[in-house]
Design an enzyme around this catalytic site. Structure first.
Site, short mmCIF file in Angstrom:
data_model
loop_
_atom_site.label_atom_id
_atom_site.label_comp_id
_atom_site.label_asym_id
_atom_site.label_seq_id
_atom_site.Cartn_x
_atom_site.Cartn_y
_atom_site.Cartn_z
N GLY A 36 13.69 -2.62 -5.41
CA GLY A 36 12.20 -2.35 -4.47
C GLY A 36 10.93 -2.79 -4.97
CB VAL A 391 8.86 -0.35 8.10
CG1 VAL A 391 9.46 -1.04 9.15
CG2 VAL A 391 9.99 0.47 7.45
CG ASP A 508 -33.24 12.72 -6.69
OD1 ASP A 508 -33.25 13.39 -5.46
OD2 ASP A 508 -32.68 11.73 -7.10
#
Length: 515
Positions: A36, A391, A508
């Site tokens: 694989g 695939v 901020d």
């Protein structure tokens, strides 16, 4: 990123499955290595780590669930030239609750957006924790200083943090192979479960997903569940940062490109074409699973046949479904539904000389698969949800002849990369029917142009690039970790502030000046 500074000694892979089958021999048993993509990528990664240290690659240690039959083997049978297998054995009841229960009956359907299929059982979560602990025990007995541990997939979400607690200075990577869903889905999990799973993943130094969408979904869940600060691609923990990024998995492009040109592949390909009387061939291959959208695909093809009678007897849909989990009632029901739909369409449209659908429920050999990839005119890949889907990449890589059209679901991770496919919504049967018609009449020059673009992308972004990029992220982390510390000297600010005659305070949020 230059990986020449990689200082990792050994590569330890941890995944549910071992990449081997065991074959009994006269001498005892031997390890047969699967071919694989993940195995190929891991081999190239180990080689790279070896080269970076000026030596040949050391053996890769792979920790995975072991069937009880492996307990009889001596350790030498669990080793070959490149891998050492470390099977994790567990009580059968624990394994059932962990694998069939929590992993496959809850996480799999839920994370693929099938919440109605999900089964929430406390007993299964207990088994999941026990199974992850068994993997931890195997891993802690094995790990040495300087090792890189790479943990894979949704069966082992708790393991990175378990390992971090046991060995705080371990270097840990984690890759998630299925979709990571939006927070609205994660919210369906009991609060303690979602906290445990996300905390578990954050035990890693580098966390990888297939697409930027999945990265964003994960970041949102981290914010909502654990309220942790996030700066760019880093999640900030009290004592360290976790890099989270998209690493789209891919295939061994050269393997599929060259195999498509082999003589035995060509022979089977010609045999199939002759059997199908040189009709246009539409091909699909999937594991039996409700995420693959097989029934919707059949209904789209049926709609095409209803609307295009001039194509009757000129096109054949070759559909292979690979057996999977068919002992489970849900999957048996799906198989029955597919086979009834195939039978109905063949009954409605078929003639003595023509079967609109050639359906088979079996595994294909690699040669058969390559023959069908290279024989077909259309690859019809339409999952209703897929982490990546390889695939479609295999089909593109096999088409050295630059012929054929890919029809691809927009809900597969691969759709973000393969933009030159005909991208469709898999549940819209009219769109599927129109795409089939468009693909059948597409001029060869356009087929060639689309395939060239996609093949070039896959050549540049193959499975070796994927593993290389993941390894590079660790070096990046090591190099840039100090940048999370503030570079702003605090004392001069305090002095300047106290000496100032006029003061302006800018308030901020979220790290504009410093993390």
């Amino acid at each position: 990123m230059n990986t020449s500074k990689s200082s990792f000694k050994r590569l330890l892979i941890v995944s549910y499955r071992l990449p081997f089958s065991i074959q009994q021999t006269e001498e005892g048993a031997e390890l047969l290595q699967n071919s694989g993509g993940l195995v190929s990528a891991v081999l190239s990664m180990a080689e790279q780590m070896g080269q970076n240290q000026g030596k040949s690659a050391t053996k890769i240690h792979w920790v995975g669930h072991g069937d009880s039959s492996l307990q009889q083997l001596n350790s030498s049978a669990l080793e070959n030239d490149t891998f050492v297998a470390h099977p994790v054995f567990m009580d059968a009841a624990v394994h059932k609750g962990f694998y069939e229960g929590f992993s496959n009956d809850l996480i799999w359907p839920l994370f693929h957006y099938f919440p109605s299929y999900a089964s929430f059982k406390e007993h299964d979560f207990d088994c999941y924790k026990q199974a992850n602990t068994r993997f931890l025990e195997e891993l802690t007995a094995l790990i040495e200083p300087g090792d890189l541990v790479w943990i894979h997939d949704f069966q082992l979400m708790l393991l990175p943090d378990m390992l971090r607690q046991a060995i705080p200075d371990a270097t840990i990577g984690y890759f998630f192979h299925i979709p990571f869903p939006t927070y609205e889905i994660i919210k369906l999990l009991p609060r303690t479960w979602r906290q445990s799973l996300i905390n578990g993943i954050l035990g890693a130094d580098v966390v990888g997903f297939h697409t930027t969408d999945y990265v964003q979904h994960f970041m949102q869940s981290v914010s909502e569940v654990l309220y942790l600060p996030i700066i760019n691609q880093r999640i900030i923990l009290p004592d360290r940062a976790v890099i989270v990024n998209a690493f789209p998995i891919s295939i061994d492009f050269n393997k599929f490109n060259s195999s498509g040109q082999e003589a035995d592949v060509f022979a089977i390909q010609q045999h199939y074409k002759n059997l199908l009387r040189h009709n246009k061939i539409i091909f699909s291959v999937d594991r039996l699973d409700y995420t693959k959208g097989i029934t919707s695909r059949l209904l789209g093809y049926e709609r095409f046949l209803i609307q295009n009678p001039d194509w009757h007897d000129k096109v054949t849909f070759v559909m292979t479904v690979v057996p999977s989990r068919d002992k489970i009632a849900q999957y048996q029901e799906l198989k029955r539904e597919i086979e009834e739909t195939v039978g109905r369409i063949n009954g409605l449209f078929g003639t003595i000389g023509w079967r609109p659908i050639v359906y088979s429920y079996r595994s294909l050999t690699f040669t058969e698969l390559m023959a069908l990839y290279t024989a077909c005119n259309i690859a019809l890949i339409t999952p209703v949800r897929d982490g990546m889907n390889l695939v479609c990449k295999e089909f593109v890589a096999s088409r050295h002849d630059l012929k054929g059209v890919l029809i691809l679901s927009e809900l597969a991770g691969a759709a973000q990369e393969l933009q030159d496919a005909i991208i469709i919504n898999p549940t819209d049967t009219q769109e599927v029917a129109d795409a089939i018609k468009q693909a059948l009449v597409m001029p060869l020059a356009e087929q060639e142009r689309r395939l060239q673009h996609m093949r070039k992308h896959l050549q540049n972004h193959n499975v070796f690039r994927w593993s290389h990029d993941f390894l590079s992220a660790f070096n990046d982390m090591i190099t840039n970790q100090p940048s999370l510390e503030t570079d702003l000297p605090i004392q001069p600010f305090i002095s300047a502030f106290s000496d100032a005659h006029k003061r302006l305070l800018l308030v901020d949020f979220d790290g504009t000046l410093a993390p």
